[in-house]
Design a protein around this motif. Sequence first.
Motif, PDB file in Angstrom:
ATOM      1  N   ARG A  39       0.283  -1.172  -0.015  1.00 44.88           N
ATOM      2  CA  ARG A  39      -0.014   0.438  -0.001  1.00 44.88           C
ATOM      3  C   ARG A  39       1.045   1.313  -0.052  1.00 44.88           C
ATOM      4  O   ARG A  39       0.250   2.146  -0.661  1.00 44.88           O
ATOM      5  CB  ARG A  39      -1.075   0.221   1.787  1.00 44.88           C
ATOM      6  N   GLU A  40       1.808   1.838   0.822  1.00 44.35           N
ATOM      7  CA  GLU A  40       2.682   1.962   0.582  1.00 44.35           C
ATOM      8  C   GLU A  40       3.195   3.091  -0.128  1.00 44.35           C
ATOM      9  O   GLU A  40       3.625   3.415  -0.991  1.00 44.35           O
ATOM     10  CB  GLU A  40       3.717   2.044   1.997  1.00 44.35           C
ATOM     11  N   MET A  96       1.282   4.593  -2.948  1.00 37.41           N
ATOM     12  CA  MET A  96       0.778   5.731  -2.257  1.00 37.41           C
ATOM     13  C   MET A  96       1.847   6.200  -2.732  1.00 37.41           C
ATOM     14  O   MET A  96       1.780   7.238  -3.415  1.00 37.41           O
ATOM     15  CB  MET A  96       0.940   6.118  -0.427  1.00 37.41           C
ATOM     16  N   LEU A  97       2.840   5.762  -3.014  1.00 36.58           N
ATOM     17  CA  LEU A  97       4.111   7.167  -3.815  1.00 36.58           C
ATOM     18  C   LEU A  97       3.486   6.890  -5.094  1.00 36.58           C
ATOM     19  O   LEU A  97       4.514   7.918  -6.059  1.00 36.58           O
ATOM     20  CB  LEU A  97       5.528   5.586  -3.389  1.00 36.58           C
ATOM     21  N   PRO A 113      -1.407   2.351  -7.948  1.00 39.37           N
ATOM     22  CA  PRO A 113      -1.411   3.650  -6.882  1.00 39.37           C
ATOM     23  C   PRO A 113      -3.336   2.749  -6.628  1.00 39.37           C
ATOM     24  O   PRO A 113      -2.937   3.695  -5.252  1.00 39.37           O
ATOM     25  CB  PRO A 113      -1.344   5.009  -7.818  1.00 39.37           C
ATOM     26  N   ALA A 114      -3.766   2.813  -7.411  1.00 36.49           N
ATOM     27  CA  ALA A 114      -4.675   2.345  -6.737  1.00 36.49           C
ATOM     28  C   ALA A 114      -5.134   1.858  -5.333  1.00 36.49           C
ATOM     29  O   ALA A 114      -6.071   1.718  -4.418  1.00 36.49           O
ATOM     30  CB  ALA A 114      -5.907   1.585  -7.592  1.00 36.49           C
ATOM     31  N   ALA A 144      -3.230   2.315  -2.649  1.00 37.74           N
ATOM     32  CA  ALA A 144      -3.083   3.022  -1.475  1.00 37.74           C
ATOM     33  C   ALA A 144      -4.055   3.980  -1.080  1.00 37.74           C
ATOM     34  O   ALA A 144      -4.357   4.205   0.097  1.00 37.74           O
ATOM     35  CB  ALA A 144      -1.873   3.852  -2.684  1.00 37.74           C
ATOM     36  N   ILE A 145      -5.345   3.683  -2.046  1.00 39.02           N
ATOM     37  CA  ILE A 145      -6.012   4.665  -1.732  1.00 39.02           C
ATOM     38  C   ILE A 145      -7.929   3.945  -1.111  1.00 39.02           C
ATOM     39  O   ILE A 145      -8.630   3.953  -0.637  1.00 39.02           O
ATOM     40  CB  ILE A 145      -6.861   5.415  -3.126  1.00 39.02           C
ATOM     41  N   ARG A 146      -7.124   2.173  -1.525  1.00 41.56           N
ATOM     42  CA  ARG A 146      -8.068   1.544  -0.496  1.00 41.56           C
ATOM     43  C   ARG A 146      -8.560   1.562   0.637  1.00 41.56           C
ATOM     44  O   ARG A 146      -6.996   1.773   1.690  1.00 41.56           O
ATOM     45  CB  ARG A 146      -8.168   0.395  -1.071  1.00 41.56           C
ATOM     46  N   THR A 194      -8.497   0.111   4.478  1.00 39.61           N
ATOM     47  CA  THR A 194      -7.403  -0.834   5.174  1.00 39.61           C
ATOM     48  C   THR A 194      -8.523  -1.037   5.808  1.00 39.61           C
ATOM     49  O   THR A 194      -9.502  -1.519   6.312  1.00 39.61           O
ATOM     50  CB  THR A 194      -6.685   0.495   7.103  1.00 39.61           C
TER      51      THR A 194
END
Lengths: 230, 407
Positions: B296-297, B300-301, B400-401, B403-405, B407
């Motif tokens: 996820r990180e 996000m980057l 990238p998707a 990251a936005i999901r 948790t």
Amino acid sequence: MSERVIEAGGLTKVYPGPVPVTAVSHVDLVVERGEFAAVIGPSGSGKTTLLNLLGGLDSPTSGTLRVDGRDLVGLAPERMIDFRLRHIGFVFQAYNLIPVLSAVENVEFVMLLQGAPRQERRERALELLEAVGLADRADARPAEMSGGQQQRVAVARALASRPGFVLADEPTANLDSRSAFGLLDTMKKLNEDEKTTFLFSTHDPRVMERATRVVTLEDGRIVADEPGAP
Amino acid sequence: MNATMLLVLAWRNVWRNPLRSLVLIASVVVGLWAGLFVIAFYQGMSDQRLRGGIEEIAHIQIHASGFDEDDRASLVIPGGDSTALFVGAMRGVQATGRSLARGMLATARSSVGVEIRGVDPASEDPISRLENKIAEGGFFGTGYRHPVAIGRILANKQKLKPGSKLVLTFQDAGGNMVSGAFRVAGVYRTSDSRFDESTVFVPRAQLDALLGLDSTAIHEIALRLENPADLEAVASRLRSRFPSLQVRTWKQVSPDLELIASSFSQVLFIFMGIILLGLAFGIVNTMLMAVLERTREIGMLMALGMRRRQVFSMILGETVLMVLVGTPIGFGLAALTIACLGRTGIDLSRFGAGLGEYGMDTMVYPALSPLHYAQILGLVAATAVLAAVHPARQALKSTPADAIRAT
């Protein structure tokens, strides 16, 4: 004259599989500069997928999408990264700060990717931390901050690149009431002072109360699009 | 985003889970230390075997044509001593002439087959360094009229000691059996038990007399080179100068020694390859775990605008940095161990008998050349980069998707 930041027409996203799933179906949406809009709907209604599409994080199956005057459909991945970097700010539900960087370094990070000079980066980052009320926590790592503080750093980071608009996916979902109100006040102030456009997906009534516009999704379709708080 | 910032990010990521990183770094340290030490140990053994072997054989041997197939006493080198003197006068060459015979060594207890070398101690010593290998008594200068130097294994088996009498029997140049009585003047010891058991040294003049040869006659000229790298060049010059003689290098005389020398690099690469392969799996496993934890990180980057090649470089950097921390420690420890044990040696006398069968000494002095350190360093660097590729590619599978999901 109003300026359109987002123009989506017939935006559709179907996830392929043995049973294809239509997450977003024929969404027509126009967001104008300076809006503080919320996308609401029950779980599974397609809010996150819509935000992913609008933010260039995912590509639509069909439809048209213009963001900041740029057609995003079919944009090459590297150009899409560049576009996101310069035009869109993101605030994630789980804060998603870089754990090994301090608050000020997290805010600087996007400007670093943009290639901004060190001095300019640092000044802007400190200015934004000041704006979100965290100037005194500039050197703290995410693990040393509360959820609310982390989310405010995330907002500062989203604004660091001076984006056309900020997409925030359930930004208050993991916050207590006090932190959530603090964050919303901060974002609302930035929206008013810097004319930054905010688009949220949310379940949170506190966000809906402050939104200038509320778009309701159900089964991937817009079922209501109403003005919110004045 | 510049390379420095990527490295800073990678470095901080390395230490976000200190225990895991330290375990990986420790495995690099221990792997390199153990690998380098074992290679140095092997090189120490093979160097000794090579050195001992060359002292037995000499760098180059010259014989009369056909002597290697039929070592009749009559097959002497034309010119005898004068040819040996001519060869010994070449620059960077020391030479000695030897008379040779195969025969029986008889004592009151039993008889045994031996190779008899008739040598001139003054010119022989620089070649075989036999004086240094005398364990009991002396070489020939002990006052006996007919001295013989024998190996320790032979002495033990035949219950011989300095002053003991023995009889050597062999064919002379005319094909007749001749015998001579000798007294043990000295007992030598080399690292090669087979040599010690089967080779005896007598004064050349006495052997020549028994063989019925002229006192200047020799069967073998043994050469030692100041610079072993000149081996082929000197051999080639000698072949041109003496086309009727048989000129053979130690590699031709003893292919098994040549195999030890030539196979060292292969053994080094195979051994180090095995260690580094194990290490690579450890690196892949650790880095893969680190990457999968950060899906996820990383997404996000990418969402924020980090390019794929930057993500790839960051993961590559994390791996290389961990190996970079462990490598100097592993190399330093290994160099220290090798330097210490290279001075004191490792005593393998418990396995002495077995080692001697292979011509190896019981004291091993580990050694590793700077070139081998450099080669291994190159292998480590290649391993680090190759091991990082899979986790880095795995990192690129994050989207990238992700990251936005929520948790």
